[in-house]
Design a protein around this motif. Sequence first.
Motif, PDB file in Angstrom:
ATOM      1  N   ASP A 141       0.853  -1.199   0.000  1.00 57.06           N
ATOM      2  CA  ASP A 141       0.000   0.000   0.000  1.00 57.06           C
ATOM      3  C   ASP A 141       0.883   1.242   0.000  1.00 57.06           C
ATOM      4  O   ASP A 141       0.715   2.162  -0.818  1.00 57.06           O
ATOM      5  N   HIS A 145       1.586   4.274  -3.178  1.00 57.15           N
ATOM      6  CA  HIS A 145       1.527   5.731  -3.050  1.00 57.15           C
ATOM      7  C   HIS A 145       2.905   6.365  -3.269  1.00 57.15           C
ATOM      8  O   HIS A 145       3.001   7.449  -3.849  1.00 57.15           O
ATOM      9  N   LYS A 183     -11.024  -3.390   0.634  1.00 52.79           N
ATOM     10  CA  LYS A 183     -11.608  -2.089   0.311  1.00 52.79           C
ATOM     11  C   LYS A 183     -10.527  -1.121  -0.161  1.00 52.79           C
ATOM     12  O   LYS A 183     -10.700  -0.402  -1.157  1.00 52.79           O
ATOM     13  N   ALA A 184      -9.389  -1.118   0.540  1.00 49.77           N
ATOM     14  CA  ALA A 184      -8.279  -0.245   0.137  1.00 49.77           C
ATOM     15  C   ALA A 184      -7.779  -0.633  -1.246  1.00 49.77           C
ATOM     16  O   ALA A 184      -7.484   0.246  -2.075  1.00 49.77           O
ATOM     17  N   GLU A 187     -10.037   0.627  -3.946  1.00 45.33           N
ATOM     18  CA  GLU A 187      -9.855   2.065  -4.129  1.00 45.33           C
ATOM     19  C   GLU A 187      -8.577   2.353  -4.910  1.00 45.33           C
ATOM     20  O   GLU A 187      -8.538   3.270  -5.737  1.00 45.33           O
ATOM     21  N   HIS A 188      -7.533   1.572  -4.672  1.00 42.26           N
ATOM     22  CA  HIS A 188      -6.299   1.724  -5.445  1.00 42.26           C
ATOM     23  C   HIS A 188      -6.553   1.452  -6.926  1.00 42.26           C
ATOM     24  O   HIS A 188      -6.042   2.168  -7.799  1.00 42.26           O
ATOM     25  N   ILE A 191      -8.301   4.405  -8.399  1.00 44.34           N
ATOM     26  CA  ILE A 191      -7.376   5.530  -8.550  1.00 44.34           C
ATOM     27  C   ILE A 191      -6.526   5.355  -9.807  1.00 44.34           C
ATOM     28  O   ILE A 191      -6.349   6.293 -10.601  1.00 44.34           O
ATOM     29  N   LEU A 206     -11.580  10.525  -5.753  1.00 37.10           N
ATOM     30  CA  LEU A 206     -11.254   9.172  -5.291  1.00 37.10           C
ATOM     31  C   LEU A 206     -10.147   9.200  -4.244  1.00 37.10           C
ATOM     32  O   LEU A 206     -10.236   8.514  -3.217  1.00 37.10           O
ATOM     33  N   SER A 209     -11.403  10.699  -0.900  1.00 33.24           N
ATOM     34  CA  SER A 209     -12.230   9.718  -0.200  1.00 33.24           C
ATOM     35  C   SER A 209     -11.380   8.602   0.398  1.00 33.24           C
ATOM     36  O   SER A 209     -11.604   8.160   1.529  1.00 33.24           O
ATOM     37  N   HIS A 210     -10.393   8.145  -0.369  1.00 34.86           N
ATOM     38  CA  HIS A 210      -9.503   7.070   0.068  1.00 34.86           C
ATOM     39  C   HIS A 210      -8.751   7.453   1.342  1.00 34.86           C
ATOM     40  O   HIS A 210      -8.690   6.676   2.299  1.00 34.86           O
ATOM     41  N   ARG A 213     -10.986   8.113   4.664  1.00 28.23           N
ATOM     42  CA  ARG A 213     -11.701   6.993   5.265  1.00 28.23           C
ATOM     43  C   ARG A 213     -11.280   6.742   6.710  1.00 28.23           C
ATOM     44  O   ARG A 213     -12.059   6.246   7.527  1.00 28.23           O
TER      45      ARG A 213
END
Length: 236
Positions: A141, A145, A183-184, A187-188, A191, A206, A209-210, A213
């Motif tokens: 994760d 990023h 869920k993460a 969302e990735h 994105i 997006l 919101s990510h 959370r």
Amino acid sequence: MGQNLKLQALTQERSPSVTDVVYRQLYDSIVGLTMTPGTKLSEADVASQLGVSRQPVRDAFYRLSQQGFLLIRPQRATVVTKISPAAVLKARFIRTALELETTCTALERANPKDFRSLEDNLDLQKRAIENDKRDVFHELDDEFHAEICVIAGHPEVWTLIKNNKAHMDRVRYLALDKQVSQKAFNEHVAILDAMKAGDKPRLSDLLRSHLNRIANTIQTIRVEHSEFFEEDDHEN
């Protein structure tokens, strides 16, 4: 899984000193909740366990106290601080501001090779979820990023983000389960899809919101693990 080499290259510009090594070990233990809030520490014990003198331990304690992770009390044991919801939300604000800019810049600069690199990361995220490797997912994760910061041409921004998001990470470790990871991951994927489509407004929505959370997550986790959180904390 050891510290990801790519992230290490992004966040380390010189050979670490003894203080750096002690700091990193303590930091990882506190943020990863191996040392839970309320854990008592002494310079002598830590120095003995790590095989170093007391001075680098004292220096590492000071750095961690400046970040809000240790409470140093004269003539008494040093204590790992409880989680401050206000500090978590402040870290969220800083991270959101930085990542919105870098991610939108990455959208403009990304090429097919960059997209493949992010897709490879997502494949590894999916595998980590399937195998219930939570620590591995957490690393991947972060790498996702961090790679976006590299694509934006500003890898140094990840250092700023990493230094500011540690209070968020303690909550993330408490909340990290297969459902939250899935869920993460979803969302990735969204994105990355927005980046590929060149849809900056959707990408901004997006990402916001990510990262926001955690504001909802912290309420649930605080109820489940009230002993880890500050009692009289004012969240603004």
